[in-house]
Design a protein around this motif. Structure first.
Motif, short mmCIF file in Angstrom:
data_model
loop_
_atom_site.label_atom_id
_atom_site.label_comp_id
_atom_site.label_asym_id
_atom_site.label_seq_id
_atom_site.Cartn_x
_atom_site.Cartn_y
_atom_site.Cartn_z
N GLN A 39 0.82 -1.29 -0.04
CA GLN A 39 -0.12 -0.29 -0.08
C GLN A 39 0.73 1.23 0.01
O GLN A 39 0.51 2.28 -0.72
N THR A 65 -3.21 7.07 3.92
CA THR A 65 -3.64 6.24 2.90
C THR A 65 -3.12 4.82 2.93
O THR A 65 -3.71 3.64 2.60
N ALA A 112 -4.93 3.26 5.96
CA ALA A 112 -6.32 2.85 5.64
C ALA A 112 -6.43 1.63 4.79
O ALA A 112 -7.37 0.98 4.51
N GLY A 113 -5.53 1.84 3.78
CA GLY A 113 -5.63 0.79 2.54
C GLY A 113 -5.19 -0.63 3.21
O GLY A 113 -5.65 -1.58 2.74
N CYS A 126 -13.93 -9.07 4.09
CA CYS A 126 -12.70 -8.10 4.38
C CYS A 126 -11.54 -8.28 3.00
O CYS A 126 -11.17 -7.09 2.67
N LEU A 179 -14.69 -5.24 0.96
CA LEU A 179 -14.43 -4.16 1.61
C LEU A 179 -13.30 -3.17 0.81
O LEU A 179 -13.37 -2.20 0.61
N PRO A 180 -12.42 -4.07 0.13
CA PRO A 180 -11.55 -3.20 -0.89
C PRO A 180 -11.91 -2.66 -1.83
O PRO A 180 -11.47 -1.65 -2.53
N LEU A 237 -13.21 0.89 -0.52
CA LEU A 237 -12.06 1.56 0.15
C LEU A 237 -10.91 1.97 -0.93
O LEU A 237 -10.39 3.03 -0.94
N SER A 238 -10.85 1.25 -2.11
CA SER A 238 -9.99 1.67 -3.01
C SER A 238 -10.19 2.86 -3.96
O SER A 238 -9.29 3.81 -4.16
N LEU A 253 -9.89 5.90 -1.33
CA LEU A 253 -8.63 6.48 -1.09
C LEU A 253 -7.87 6.95 -2.25
O LEU A 253 -7.08 7.90 -2.19
#
Length: 314
Positions: A108, A148, A151-152, A173, A177-178, A181-182, A185
């Motif tokens: 990340q 980031t 958080a990533g 997860c 979730l990614p 989230l991606s 961010l």
């Protein structure tokens, strides 16, 4: 108005025309050109009013390798043709189901650092007096990358710290979730790195290419459009492969050949990223437009036409 920005203006506002242009500009072979060749191409399209087919190579080289505001040659690793070769492995690695938090944060960190640098290099620097990065901008970039990165890695942090062993929760997860989230961010990365443009404004031009002044409204619109396009890029890149893997896991073939799941994930991530880069770059024109009524009142009187033009960045 710089020659590159003028070329983007002449490309028109059609998504398909921009997409065709970006497919040509993302050719990795353009990275082999020297700085002298890039500057020569930039000066050629700036001194020639009518370009023929022989000058198309010069146009592509200039648009892909020099900055549309300053005309300076972009660093090799931050040119658009280098985006896929560099970010591709980083995106694939960052979306892997890691075994620990350290590995997740490492990939990340590399990905978010490169994206922050790419956004900074392609910012609109028309109001900057100094060429060197200011201390405020440096601290902003360090804070952005740090935030980031942490958080990533949240999906892996949740799995490790909460000791999640349930397969449905692990699937959530690692695969669901990614996706948001991606996208979030990527949006945040651009928004914070280029925050200065919303504070100081950017140079705007009238329809004839004459400078009108500096507009904060145009700066905000440019940053938001770029952030949105980057969110679409990374949200789609994370979403399509993860959902595809979830679908394939239910098939008998992949249940019997589970070792094929990992290469399928890697290939699909790289393929979707490669397809989405020109699409996301084409969502909004680099020669952005804003209605004259939307800019500051002191600029409206000196502008000709109903639409003003600015460099959106990338």
């Amino acid at each position: 108005m710089d020659a590159n920005l003028l070329q983007w203006k002449n490309q028109g506002q059609s998504f398909l025309s921009r997409l065709r242009t970006w497919v040509c500009l993302l050719d990795p072979s353009l990275l082999l050109s020297s700085n002298a060749e890039i500057l020569k191409a930039h000066s050629l399209i700036g001194s020639t009013e009518k370009l023929d087919e022989k000058d198309e190579a010069a146009v592509n080289l200039s648009l892909s390798s020099s900055h549309p505001v300053s005309g300076a040659v972009l660093p090799l690793f931050f040119r658009p043709p280098a985006y896929l070769p560099i970010s591709g492995p980083l995106v694939v690695a960052s979306l892997l189901p890691h075994s620990g938090v350290k590995a997740a944060m490492f990939w990340q960190f590399l990905l978010q650092s490169y994206n922050a640098g790419f956004s900074y290099m392609h910012r609109n620097s028309s109001t900057e007096k100094e060429k060197k990065m200011s201390l405020t901008q440096l601290l902003l970039m360090v804070g952005t990358v740090s935030y980031t990165t942490c958080a990533g890695a949240l999906p892996q942090i949740f799995i490790d710290r909460l000791r999640i062993r349930s397969p449905p929760l692990q699937t959530f997860c690692r695969s669901i979730l990614p996706i948001p989230l991606s996208a979030a961010l990527a949006f945040f990365n651009v928004l914070t790195v280029r925050h200065q443009e919303t504070e100081t404004g950017i140079q705007v031009f009238d329809c004839n290419g004459n400078p009108v002044g500096v507009s904060k409204a145009a700066g905000s619109k440019a940053v938001w459009e770029t952030a949105l396009s980057r969110a679409v890029l990374f949200g789609t890149t994370a979403g399509v492969p993860n959902l595809l893997v979830l679908f394939l896991q239910r098939s008998r073939f992949f249940q019997r050949n589970s070792l094929l799941m990992a290469p399928c994930r890697h290939i699909s991530v790289a393929l979707v990223l490669g397809l989405m880069i020109p699409v996301s770059f084409s969502l909004f024109s680099p020669a952005g437009t804003i209605n004259r009524e939307s800019v500051e009142e002191e600029l409206q009187a000196g502008a000709s036409g109903q639409t003003l033009i600015y460099h959106r960045g990338l």
